[in-house]
Design a protein around this motif. Structure first.
Motif, short mmCIF file in Angstrom:
data_model
loop_
_atom_site.label_atom_id
_atom_site.label_comp_id
_atom_site.label_asym_id
_atom_site.label_seq_id
_atom_site.Cartn_x
_atom_site.Cartn_y
_atom_site.Cartn_z
N TYR A 355 0.83 -1.20 0.00
CA TYR A 355 0.00 0.00 0.00
C TYR A 355 0.87 1.26 0.00
O TYR A 355 1.96 1.26 0.59
CB TYR A 355 -0.89 0.03 1.24
CG TYR A 355 -1.82 -1.15 1.36
CD1 TYR A 355 -3.03 -1.18 0.69
CD2 TYR A 355 -1.49 -2.25 2.16
CE1 TYR A 355 -3.89 -2.26 0.80
CE2 TYR A 355 -2.35 -3.34 2.28
CZ TYR A 355 -3.54 -3.34 1.60
OH TYR A 355 -4.38 -4.41 1.71
N PRO A 356 0.42 2.35 -0.60
CA PRO A 356 1.17 3.61 -0.51
C PRO A 356 1.23 4.08 0.95
O PRO A 356 0.25 3.99 1.68
CB PRO A 356 0.35 4.59 -1.36
CG PRO A 356 -0.49 3.74 -2.25
CD PRO A 356 -0.77 2.48 -1.47
N CYS A 357 2.38 4.56 1.36
CA CYS A 357 2.55 5.03 2.74
C CYS A 357 1.92 6.42 2.89
O CYS A 357 2.33 7.36 2.19
CB CYS A 357 4.03 5.08 3.10
SG CYS A 357 4.33 5.72 4.77
N PRO A 358 0.96 6.61 3.80
CA PRO A 358 0.34 7.92 3.98
C PRO A 358 1.23 8.91 4.73
O PRO A 358 0.92 10.10 4.77
CB PRO A 358 -0.92 7.59 4.79
CG PRO A 358 -0.55 6.36 5.57
CD PRO A 358 0.37 5.58 4.68
N THR A 359 2.33 8.42 5.30
CA THR A 359 3.21 9.30 6.07
C THR A 359 4.23 9.99 5.18
O THR A 359 4.27 11.21 5.08
CB THR A 359 3.93 8.51 7.17
OG1 THR A 359 2.96 7.87 8.02
CG2 THR A 359 4.80 9.44 8.02
N CYS A 360 5.07 9.19 4.50
CA CYS A 360 6.09 9.79 3.65
C CYS A 360 5.63 9.94 2.20
O CYS A 360 6.23 10.69 1.43
CB CYS A 360 7.37 8.96 3.70
SG CYS A 360 7.21 7.30 2.96
N ARG A 361 4.61 9.24 1.81
CA ARG A 361 4.01 9.30 0.47
C ARG A 361 4.95 8.83 -0.66
O ARG A 361 4.67 9.01 -1.83
CB ARG A 361 3.52 10.72 0.16
CG ARG A 361 2.47 11.21 1.13
CD ARG A 361 1.96 12.60 0.75
NE ARG A 361 0.99 13.09 1.70
CZ ARG A 361 -0.30 12.79 1.72
NH1 ARG A 361 -0.78 11.99 0.78
NH2 ARG A 361 -1.10 13.29 2.64
N THR A 362 6.08 8.26 -0.28
CA THR A 362 6.99 7.73 -1.30
C THR A 362 7.23 6.23 -1.14
O THR A 362 7.50 5.54 -2.12
CB THR A 362 8.36 8.45 -1.25
OG1 THR A 362 8.92 8.30 0.06
CG2 THR A 362 8.18 9.95 -1.55
#
Length: 379
Positions: A355-362
């Motif tokens: 899943y895409p990381c919602p914290t770093c977004r990378t």
């Protein structure tokens, strides 16, 4: 502090109150507990961590109950894709058959039997009209989806039918219907009324409705039904048949209520958004107690294993793959292919990479550990 407006929150707060005022069936208890457990530690899940910033998250399993407003979204999309792939280049007709509210009491005690009779009678009616030599003189196809609710969650049993505008003859010829006309709704209403009441009477005499024991009351209800005008709606889909498929698909694997319709919930009262069809389809909001909302929701819990989506005629599952190419040949239509959207979803499933990381977004959230199910509090 107000509860998050969701069916899960309403069940958590109000289930005991409903159970204190009415007897819930084992099936209703089961559905409520599935929704309570959905996406919680009770079902277990996975511990995730980001491969870039090392952020952590928990992902719990879904209950996958067809009554849960948070589940079955992918199944509904896949169903719509399959139906679009089977669409013929003809005018489709959206036909709706509604059971009178007089039968609501019988549906309460024998839902499975009456729902089955509705499917059986509707198909018998449309099939008889389609095979009539003076009409289409052939076999129809039909996809039917059972709805048991109205916008305010009261019991309103009706069958949505999507019918291709034409029939295939015994010799394989395609007999098209008029572009804006399938069958007269008044004649359909009379036929389905007589057929349903006749089947009800046979079911009573055969003992298939054992909880109906008062013969005088049974006769009164049957006579009342024969004196009513049964509502039948029919409209041609001259353009965008896909929109009707999407409408049916929203409830092909779910039922009655979505969380988006719950405007607010303070632990006791719920604000429910609904569309008022009698007032120009205006969107309105009504306030119900949490126990009343839950009581209405439980009216629409289907019997375990009941098939609420069924295909008939040349669209029946046992012959669809064979009959559709024959019909396309008869009307000189191109062969249907798998849509790009469906191919893309299958490719996405094969190449899923976290899943895409919602914290770093990378970074990507990847599974770090499996979480065992935990016993629900109070369970």
């Amino acid at each position: 502090m107000a509860e998050l407006a969701s069916l899960q929150a309403v069940i958590r707060a109000c289930l005991d109150g409903v159970a204190a005022t009415q007897t819930l069936s084992p099936r209703q208890w089961q559905v409520c507990h599935h929704i309570l457990d959905c996406r919680t530690a009770a079902l277990g899940g996975f511990a995730l961590s980001c491969d870039q910033c090392e952020a952590e998250a928990l992902c719990y399993h879904a209950c996958r109950d067809r009554h849960c407003p948070r589940c079955q979204h992918r199944a509904s999309l896949d169903w719509c894709e399959r139906q679009r792939a089977a669409l013929l280049p003809v005018t489709y007709h959206h036909v709706v058959f509604t059971l009178p509210s007089t039968l609501n009491g019988w549906i309460e005690v024998h839902p499975k039997e009456l729902y089955h009779l509705l499917f059986e009678t509707v198909w018998a009616t449309l099939s008889a009209f389609g095979s009539d030599p003076k009409r289409l003189d052939g076999q129809l196809g039909m996809t039917a989806v059972l709805h048991t609710w109205g916008q305010t969650l009261t019991r309103h049993v009706h069958l949505h039918c999507l019918v291709p505008g034409g029939a295939v003859s015994a010799s394989g010829e395609w007999h098209p219907a008029k572009s804006t006309y399938l069958f007269p709704v008044r004649a359909l209403s009379r036929h389905v009324r007589g057929g349903f009441v006749s089947r009800l009477r046979q079911a009573v005499e055969a003992g298939r409705l054992p909880r109906l024991s008062d013969s005088r009351e049974i006769e009164r209800v049957l006579n009342t039904l024969m004196g009513l005008e049964w509502v039948v709606y029919s409209k041609p889909c001259l353009v965008h048949t896909e929109t009707v498929v999407d409408y049916l698909g929203r409830y092909s694997h779910r039922t009655a209520l979505s969380d988006s319709r719950l405007v607010s919930f303070d632990g006791q009262a719920v604000e429910l958004s609904y569309k008022d069809y009698r007032d120009g389809d205006r969107r309105k909001v009504m306030t119900l107690s949490g126990t009343e909302l839950l009581r209405r929701f439980l009216l629409h819990v289907l019997p375990k294993g009941f098939m609420r989506v069924r295909h008939f005629g040349f669209l029946a599952n046992r012959c669809r793959a064979r009959r559709l190419p024959e019909i396309r040949t008869a009307i000189a239509a191109p062969t249907a292919t798998v849509s790009p959207a469906q191919e893309g979803s299958e490719e996405l499933t094969r190449t899923f990479d976290g899943y895409p990381c919602p914290t770093c977004r990378t970074g990507r959230l990847r599974v770090r550990a499996a979480l065992a199910p935990k016993r629900r509090d109070g369970g």
